[in-house]
Design an enzyme around this catalytic site. Structure first.
Site, PDB file in Angstrom:
ATOM      1  CG  HIS A  50      -3.230   2.845   7.849  1.00  0.00           C
ATOM      2  ND1 HIS A  50      -2.868   1.749   7.097  1.00  0.00           N
ATOM      3  CD2 HIS A  50      -2.127   3.629   7.918  1.00  0.00           C
ATOM      4  CE1 HIS A  50      -1.600   1.870   6.719  1.00  0.00           C
ATOM      5  NE2 HIS A  50      -1.132   3.003   7.213  1.00  0.00           N
ATOM      6  CD  GLU A  52      -7.866   0.215   6.530  1.00  0.00           C
ATOM      7  OE1 GLU A  52      -7.423   1.369   6.709  1.00  0.00           O
ATOM      8  OE2 GLU A  52      -7.441  -0.535   5.640  1.00  0.00           O
ATOM      9  CB  CYS A  80      -1.733  -2.369   4.907  1.00  0.00           C
ATOM     10  SG  CYS A  80      -1.896  -1.677   6.575  1.00  0.00           S
ATOM     11  CB  CYS A  83      -5.449  -2.309   8.403  1.00  0.00           C
ATOM     12  SG  CYS A  83      -4.893  -0.584   8.544  1.00  0.00           S
TER      13      CYS A  83
END
Length: 143
Positions: A50, A52, A80, A83
């Protein structure tokens, strides 16, 4: 946020399976850019890639430490649970996000991991920054 929007599509946009256009930028306490990233799950086959997570890894590598206290993460989509947990563990001081994510968001929508009083670190959160622009990029991708 405009910087995060500019990296959201990534350099490989249009080449092979596209990743959801999420961009992230980490800034140090003086406002200097430490790292940028976009989603790379499709590109790398890594479910943890991801924006992040990648931005946190790159910022930590650049600083030579895992503690990112004093740093700010700016991301185009509400993080999410994975993260959000990483943000807490990395000791990020501030989280700024654009579009809300009602299905998987963990910074106020579905959960609020970063403000959970049971945890030892709680970053300051600024939500909904340029939310319409961030959401428009996501809607265009999913059309």
């Amino acid at each position: 946020m405009r910087r995060a929007l500019s990296v959201a599509g990534g350099p490989t946009a249009g080449a092979g399976p596209a990743d959801v256009p999420v961009g992230a930028v980490v800034y140090d306490a003086a406002g200097r850019e430490l790292a940028v990233a976009h989603n790379e799950r499709e590109l790398t086959g890594d479910p943890t890639a991801h924006a992040e997570i990648l931005a946190l890894r790159r910022a930590a590598a650049r600083l030579g430490r895992w503690r990112l206290d004093g740093c700010t993460l700016v991301v185009t989509l509400e993080p999410c649970t994975m993260c959000a947990g990483a943000l807490v563990l990395a000791r990020i001081s501030t989280v700024v996000f654009g579009a809300w994510e009602p299905k998987t968001g963990a910074v106020g929508s579905l959960w609020d991991v970063v403000r959970d009083r049971r945890l030892n670190h709680r970053p300051t959160v600024y939500a909904g920054v340029l939310a319409d622009e961030c959401a428009a990029a996501l809607r265009a991708f999913f059309r």
